[in-house]
Design an enzyme around this catalytic site. Structure first.
Site, PDB file in Angstrom:
ATOM      1  N   SER A  12       0.857  -1.196   0.000  1.00  0.00           N
ATOM      2  CA  SER A  12       0.000   0.000   0.000  1.00  0.00           C
ATOM      3  C   SER A  12       0.883   1.233   0.000  1.00  0.00           C
ATOM      4  O   SER A  12       2.062   1.169   0.420  1.00  0.00           O
ATOM      5  CB  SER A  12      -0.874   0.002   1.260  1.00  0.00           C
ATOM      6  OG  SER A  12      -1.450   1.280   1.475  1.00  0.00           O
TER       7      SER A  12
ATOM      8  N   TYR B  76      -1.169  -1.215  10.422  1.00  0.00           N
ATOM      9  CA  TYR B  76      -1.272  -1.355   8.956  1.00  0.00           C
ATOM     10  C   TYR B  76      -0.005  -0.817   8.290  1.00  0.00           C
ATOM     11  O   TYR B  76       0.546  -1.449   7.381  1.00  0.00           O
ATOM     12  CB  TYR B  76      -2.505  -0.591   8.481  1.00  0.00           C
ATOM     13  CG  TYR B  76      -2.882  -0.775   7.026  1.00  0.00           C
ATOM     14  CD1 TYR B  76      -3.356  -1.995   6.548  1.00  0.00           C
ATOM     15  CD2 TYR B  76      -2.804   0.287   6.131  1.00  0.00           C
ATOM     16  CE1 TYR B  76      -3.728  -2.157   5.223  1.00  0.00           C
ATOM     17  CE2 TYR B  76      -3.183   0.146   4.803  1.00  0.00           C
ATOM     18  CZ  TYR B  76      -3.643  -1.079   4.352  1.00  0.00           C
ATOM     19  OH  TYR B  76      -4.018  -1.229   3.035  1.00  0.00           O
TER      20      TYR B  76
HETATM   21  N1  LIG Z   1      -8.847  -0.392  -1.502  1.00  0.00           N
HETATM   22  C1  LIG Z   1      -7.821   0.427  -1.320  1.00  0.00           C
HETATM   23  O1  LIG Z   1      -7.960   1.680  -1.383  1.00  0.00           O
HETATM   24  C2  LIG Z   1      -6.449  -0.138  -1.056  1.00  0.00           C
HETATM   25  C3  LIG Z   1      -5.365   0.749  -1.037  1.00  0.00           C
HETATM   26  C4  LIG Z   1      -4.086   0.257  -0.810  1.00  0.00           C
HETATM   27  C5  LIG Z   1      -3.881  -1.100  -0.622  1.00  0.00           C
HETATM   28  N2  LIG Z   1      -4.951  -1.928  -0.634  1.00  0.00           N
HETATM   29  C6  LIG Z   1      -4.672  -3.356  -0.410  1.00  0.00           C
HETATM   30  O2  LIG Z   1      -5.314  -4.135  -1.392  1.00  0.00           O
HETATM   31  C7  LIG Z   1      -5.579  -5.430  -0.862  1.00  0.00           C
HETATM   32  C8  LIG Z   1      -7.033  -5.796  -1.149  1.00  0.00           C
HETATM   33  O3  LIG Z   1      -7.879  -4.848  -0.541  1.00  0.00           O
HETATM   34  P1  LIG Z   1      -9.342  -4.545  -1.107  1.00  0.00           P
HETATM   35  O4  LIG Z   1      -9.483  -3.068  -1.120  1.00  0.00           O
HETATM   36  O5  LIG Z   1      -9.598  -5.326  -2.340  1.00  0.00           O
HETATM   37  O6  LIG Z   1     -10.222  -5.074   0.117  1.00  0.00           O
HETATM   38  P2  LIG Z   1     -11.492  -6.084   0.161  1.00  0.00           P
HETATM   39  O7  LIG Z   1     -12.043  -5.992   1.533  1.00  0.00           O
HETATM   40  O8  LIG Z   1     -12.404  -5.816  -0.975  1.00  0.00           O
HETATM   41  O9  LIG Z   1     -10.821  -7.505  -0.067  1.00  0.00           O
HETATM   42  C9  LIG Z   1      -9.976  -8.068   0.904  1.00  0.00           C
HETATM   43  C10 LIG Z   1     -10.271  -9.551   0.997  1.00  0.00           C
HETATM   44  O10 LIG Z   1      -9.425 -10.125   2.001  1.00  0.00           O
HETATM   45  C11 LIG Z   1     -10.193 -11.097   2.685  1.00  0.00           C
HETATM   46  N3  LIG Z   1      -9.586 -11.393   3.991  1.00  0.00           N
HETATM   47  C12 LIG Z   1      -9.626 -10.660   5.133  1.00  0.00           C
HETATM   48  N4  LIG Z   1      -9.003 -11.310   6.125  1.00  0.00           N
HETATM   49  C13 LIG Z   1      -8.539 -12.479   5.606  1.00  0.00           C
HETATM   50  C14 LIG Z   1      -7.815 -13.577   6.132  1.00  0.00           C
HETATM   51  N5  LIG Z   1      -7.443 -13.623   7.417  1.00  0.00           N
HETATM   52  N6  LIG Z   1      -7.518 -14.606   5.302  1.00  0.00           N
HETATM   53  C15 LIG Z   1      -7.902 -14.568   4.011  1.00  0.00           C
HETATM   54  N7  LIG Z   1      -8.599 -13.574   3.456  1.00  0.00           N
HETATM   55  C16 LIG Z   1      -8.911 -12.532   4.252  1.00  0.00           C
HETATM   56  C17 LIG Z   1     -11.577 -10.501   2.780  1.00  0.00           C
HETATM   57  O11 LIG Z   1     -12.567 -11.482   3.050  1.00  0.00           O
HETATM   58  C18 LIG Z   1     -11.722  -9.853   1.408  1.00  0.00           C
HETATM   59  O12 LIG Z   1     -12.292 -10.729   0.465  1.00  0.00           O
HETATM   60  C19 LIG Z   1      -5.206  -5.362   0.613  1.00  0.00           C
HETATM   61  O13 LIG Z   1      -3.927  -5.919   0.797  1.00  0.00           O
HETATM   62  C20 LIG Z   1      -5.189  -3.881   0.916  1.00  0.00           C
HETATM   63  O14 LIG Z   1      -4.340  -3.541   1.985  1.00  0.00           O
HETATM   64  C21 LIG Z   1      -6.231  -1.500  -0.846  1.00  0.00           C
END
Ligand SMILES: NC(=O)c1ccc[n+]([C@@H]2O[C@H](COP(=O)([O-])OP(=O)(O)OC[C@H]3O[C@@H](n4cnc5c(N)ncnc54)[C@H](O)[C@@H]3O)[C@@H](O)[C@H]2O)c1
Length: 245
Positions: free
Chosen positions: A137, A150
């Site tokens: 991130s 985080y």
């Molecule tokens: N959305 C953003 O703005 C953003 C920005 C920077 C980084 N990210 C990163 O992108 C990645 C995905 O995030 P997203 O926005 O798609 O979120 P999201 O909530 O849509 O998807 C995350 C998924 O992880 C799963 N999850 C949670 N805990 C878990 C566990 N213990 N074991 C297995 N699965 C688990 C959830 O069920 C979910 O399906 C993450 O690593 C997040 O830190 C997202």
């Protein structure tokens, strides 16, 4: 060439988009998530479009569940050549309000999972001359209020990516992406002002769609990136390139 690609946290958001992107180029996708029903739904949607995928429950913080997934895949002749570590947890609170459970679970899910994935599948990645892509991130580079666990996890992913890229070279390439603000459910609770502020922080003045992160992950895992390893690539619309907002 068709590869077995295992993605964590792929029931929603960026992980689901990444599963679809690999499937669209013909790979065999192992869709995993702690939400097993969501993983199975994503896999079913891929197979209904003619792609190859299966859905599995995997809590990335569980050694036992990694071992069970490994046994099931190996028994089925589906040794992963590519791992995408995407699952995360984020307990938002400044350090003095963050309890020990919140600290440890955020680190264990978001960072410990990457250790577990290599511990479990180093041999299959090596045999396949495969690749790992870790989802970090912009929090690895810049601080926002109230995200100590985080930020530590996401910064740790950058260092661990570099470390694994050395330890498993030359057979396995290991890289990371650093998304900025991406249009997934994690923003559902944010008010309009918060969304507008996040949009303004990016030079491109908008959120990314999950597919715009997935396409970079697919690139890093593929032949086009055959001389790229140990790097962490911002995919943030310029959010970390400028102080202007
Ligand atoms: N959305 C953003 O703005 C953003 C920005 C920077 C980084 N990210 C990163 O992108 C990645 C995905 O995030 P997203 O926005 O798609 O979120 P999201 O909530 O849509 O998807 C995350 C998924 O992880 C799963 N999850 C949670 N805990 C878990 C566990 N213990 N074991 C297995 N699965 C688990 C959830 O069920 C979910 O399906 C993450 O690593 C997040 O830190 C997202």
């Amino acid at each position: 060439m068709k590869r077995v690609v295992c993605i964590t946290g792929a029931g929603h958001g960026i992980g689901a988009a990444t599963a679809n992107a690999f499937a669209e180029q013909g790979d065999d996708v192992v869709v995993t998530d702690i939400d097993g029903a969501a993983a199975e739904r994503v896999a079913r949607e891929i197979t209904e479009r003619g792609g190859s995928a299966t859905g599995h429950r995997l809590d990335v913080a569980s050694d036992e569940e990694w071992a069970a997934l490994s046994a099931a895949l190996r028994a089925g002749g589906r040794a992963p050549a590519v791992i995408v570590n995407n699952a995360f947890r984020n307990v938002v609170a400044p350090a003095h309000e963050l309890d020990s459970a919140g600290w440890h679970s955020t680190l264990d899910v978001s960072l410990g999972s990457i250790y577990r994935s290599m511990h479990t599948f180093h041999d299959t990645l090596t045999a396949a001359r495969g690749s790992m892509v870790n989802v970090s991130s912009v929090h690895a580079l810049l601080a926002w209020p109230g995200h100590p666990a985080y930020a530590a996890a996401k910064g740790g992913i950058v260092a661990l990516t570099r470390q694994l890229s050395l330890d498993y070279a030359p057979e396995v390439r290991v890289n990371a992406v650093l998304p900025g603000s991406v249009n997934t459910r994690v923003w559902d609770g944010m008010d309009d002002d918060g969304v507008a502020a996040a949009e303004m922080q990016a030079s491109l003045r908008r959120f990314a769609e999950p597919a715009e992160i997935a396409s970079v992950i697919v690139f890093l895992a593929g032949e086009g990136a055959s001389y790229v390893t140990g790097v962490s690539v911002p995919v943030d619309g310029g959010q970390t390139s400028s102080l202007y907002s």
